[in-house]
Motif scaffolding. Structure first.
Motif, short mmCIF file in Angstrom:
data_model
loop_
_atom_site.label_atom_id
_atom_site.label_comp_id
_atom_site.label_asym_id
_atom_site.label_seq_id
_atom_site.Cartn_x
_atom_site.Cartn_y
_atom_site.Cartn_z
N LEU A 44 0.80 -1.22 0.00
CA LEU A 44 0.00 0.00 0.00
C LEU A 44 0.84 1.28 0.00
O LEU A 44 0.34 2.35 -0.34
CB LEU A 44 -0.93 0.02 1.22
N ALA A 45 2.11 1.16 0.36
CA ALA A 45 2.97 2.34 0.54
C ALA A 45 3.02 3.27 -0.67
O ALA A 45 2.98 4.49 -0.51
CB ALA A 45 4.37 1.92 0.94
N PRO A 46 3.10 2.74 -1.91
CA PRO A 46 3.17 3.67 -3.05
C PRO A 46 1.98 4.60 -3.16
O PRO A 46 2.11 5.70 -3.69
CB PRO A 46 3.24 2.71 -4.26
N VAL A 47 0.82 4.16 -2.68
CA VAL A 47 -0.36 5.02 -2.72
C VAL A 47 -0.38 5.95 -1.51
O VAL A 47 -0.59 7.15 -1.63
CB VAL A 47 -1.65 4.18 -2.78
N VAL A 48 -0.15 5.38 -0.33
CA VAL A 48 -0.19 6.18 0.90
C VAL A 48 0.82 7.32 0.85
O VAL A 48 0.52 8.46 1.24
CB VAL A 48 0.07 5.29 2.14
N SER A 49 2.02 7.04 0.36
CA SER A 49 3.08 8.06 0.36
C SER A 49 2.78 9.22 -0.58
O SER A 49 3.34 10.31 -0.42
CB SER A 49 4.41 7.42 -0.03
N GLU A 50 1.89 9.01 -1.55
CA GLU A 50 1.57 10.06 -2.51
C GLU A 50 0.43 10.96 -2.05
O GLU A 50 0.09 11.94 -2.72
CB GLU A 50 1.21 9.45 -3.87
N ILE A 51 -0.18 10.64 -0.91
CA ILE A 51 -1.28 11.46 -0.40
C ILE A 51 -0.73 12.79 0.08
O ILE A 51 0.09 12.85 0.99
CB ILE A 51 -2.03 10.73 0.73
N SER A 52 -1.18 13.87 -0.55
CA SER A 52 -0.59 15.18 -0.29
C SER A 52 -1.09 15.83 1.00
O SER A 52 -0.38 16.64 1.60
CB SER A 52 -0.86 16.12 -1.48
N VAL A 53 -2.30 15.47 1.43
CA VAL A 53 -2.87 16.08 2.64
C VAL A 53 -2.43 15.26 3.85
O VAL A 53 -2.81 14.09 4.00
CB VAL A 53 -4.40 16.16 2.56
N GLU A 54 -1.63 15.86 4.71
CA GLU A 54 -1.06 15.13 5.84
C GLU A 54 -2.14 14.57 6.76
O GLU A 54 -2.01 13.45 7.29
CB GLU A 54 -0.13 16.03 6.64
N ALA A 55 -3.22 15.31 6.96
CA ALA A 55 -4.29 14.85 7.85
C ALA A 55 -4.91 13.56 7.34
O ALA A 55 -5.23 12.66 8.12
CB ALA A 55 -5.35 15.94 7.99
N VAL A 56 -5.08 13.45 6.02
CA VAL A 56 -5.65 12.23 5.44
C VAL A 56 -4.67 11.07 5.61
O VAL A 56 -5.05 9.96 5.98
CB VAL A 56 -5.98 12.43 3.95
#
Length: 435
Positions: free
Chosen positions: A409-421
């Protein structure tokens, strides 16, 4: 378990409840019409998932909420989901909102962030323009039932040229199966505005003993040049059925970014759709899901292109454990006239058990020649050698599987730009993996 395909409301009771809450007459009429429709329309029929076998009518009854005097009155599990120092927060408990606050700075700029029930009373002319315009109340039994019963909810309006730098946050939680829990989220970003919205939908898994249904609808309207970042993580208990429809209408040069974490323990129907009406409109969707035990999941992402030079990208990654199953549908539709449109989608499923099932169904529907579109899909078992290797280094099987899941899952999680999400997703992902 087969469900009784009846409707748990009727026109009279829906209208009586609405009037009892002091709702405006236009909303009373809408609820009555929807209740009547719910008695005649069929349930949605997602691909390869027979949701009619689920208990779809355990929606409970409306319970008047009691406002919290402070955040300290909220359950500890809810408090830990609230971003530290947030000034813009809304909390719904079962049938209604119990806490809401908006910074004076944003209020002075004309930003509206309140529960949808209040917005219908105080900003009726504005709400009426958009409510049930992206998701029509007469689409099927689910949308009609939701229109009749929705409660609490969230309304966000950002005026032209206003940028909301910090995310607006909502926590929507239930702890009683008998209480109707059906929030409706409505977001309107006017021209050239910017806003990030984050919500977490959770249930108290220790206190809910009966079956319940969470029928939820999200409508997002992105005006020309506007940007909406929408993040949502769902973590409902195994006795809950989560039925959530999300839809965005994006105008010229507008952009919507979806980040969805479907981490429920029970059956899940999740459908996220972007309609790119305007020229140069764009949509980015990232969906992460983890299934376990015998839960069934229908996860659909859709992008419909009407505008010229519109662009969409959809990424779904799902992990299935035990005997869980997931049907993952990615649908890219490019309509005639949407020249220079580009649609890309990727679906990947990782199965940690021989009894787990994952189907990835990429679908391209192209009615225009001068476009680009592509898809990639993969479904596979975890390599047992990876597990054995980690276990040979003194790591338990449970921790080995957890590491493999994080790596997947890391490749998707790491690309999330909003830190809160990103933080919310990681916290609830860890909670699910720990059981």
């Amino acid at each position: 378990m087969s469900t009784q395909l009846t409707t748990p409301t009727d026109r009279g009771s829906a209208e009586t409840l609405a009037r009892g809450k002091g709702e405006p007459e236009w909303l009373v009429a809408l609820r009555g019409e929807a209740a009547e429709l719910a008695g005649t329309l069929p349930w949605p029929k997602p691909e390869k998932v027979r949701i009619e076998r689920w208990n779809l009518t355990a929606v409970g009854g409306y319970e008047t909420p009691a406002s919290a005097s402070s955040l300290g009155d909220l359950p500890a599990d809810v408090q830990e989901l609230i971003a530290e120092g947030t000034e813009n927060l809304l909390v719904q408990h079962n049938s209604g909102v119990v806490w809401k606050q908006l910074s004076a700075e944003l209020a002075a700029k004309g930003v509206i962030f309140t529960d949808l029930e209040t917005a219908c009373k105080e900003h009726g002319d504005l709400v009426q323009q958009y409510l049930f315009q992206a998701v029509k109340k007469d689409e099927d039994k689910l949308t009609a039932l939701h229109a009749a019963l929705w409660n609490g909810g969230v309304f966000v309006y950002v005026p032209k040229n206003v940028e909301v730098e910090l995310p607006l946050q909502a926590v929507l939680f239930n702890d009683k199966a008998e209480a109707t829990f059906a929030p409706h989220v409505l977001i309107v970003a006017d021209s050239n505005s910017r806003v990030s919205y984050v919500d977490t939908v959770v249930s108290d898994k220790g206190s809910i003993n009966g079956e319940f249904v969470h029928p939820s609808v999200v409508e997002v309207f992105v005006k020309p040049g506007a940007l909406v970042r929408f993040g949502s993580v769902h973590s409902l208990g195994e006795k809950g059925v989560d039925l959530t429809l999300r839809r965005a209408i994006v105008e010229n040069d507008g952009r919507v970014e979806w980040v969805i974490g479907d981490l429920n323990d029970g059956h899940t129907l999740s459908d996220t759709k972007s309609i790119m009406q305007g020229q140069g409109s764009t949509s980015e969707v990232k969906v992460i899901s983890v299934g376990k035990n015998a839960q069934q999941m229908s996860l659909t992402t859709q992008a419909v292109h009407f505008g010229k030079s519109s662009d969409s990208n959809m990424i779904t990654r799902a992990v299935m454990k035990d005997s869980a199953s997931a049907i993952i549908n990615g649908i890219t539709k490019i309509e005639h006239g949407a020249t220079k449109a580009n649609g890309v989608q990727t679906e990947k499923v990782l199965m940690l058990s021989p009894k787990a099932r994952g189907d990835a169904n990429p679908i391209l529907l192209i009615d225009e020649d001068d476009v680009t579109a592509g898809h990639a899909a993969s479904v596979g078992q975890v390599n047992p050698e990876q597990v054995y290797y980690l276990m040979s280094r003194g790591i338990s099987r449970q921790d080995a599987e957890r590491l493999i899941i994080y790596g997947f899952l890391a490749p998707v999680v790491s690309e999330i730009s909003v830190e809160a999400v990103r933080t919310q997703l990681q916290r609830l992902l860890e909670r699910k993996l720990e059981g």
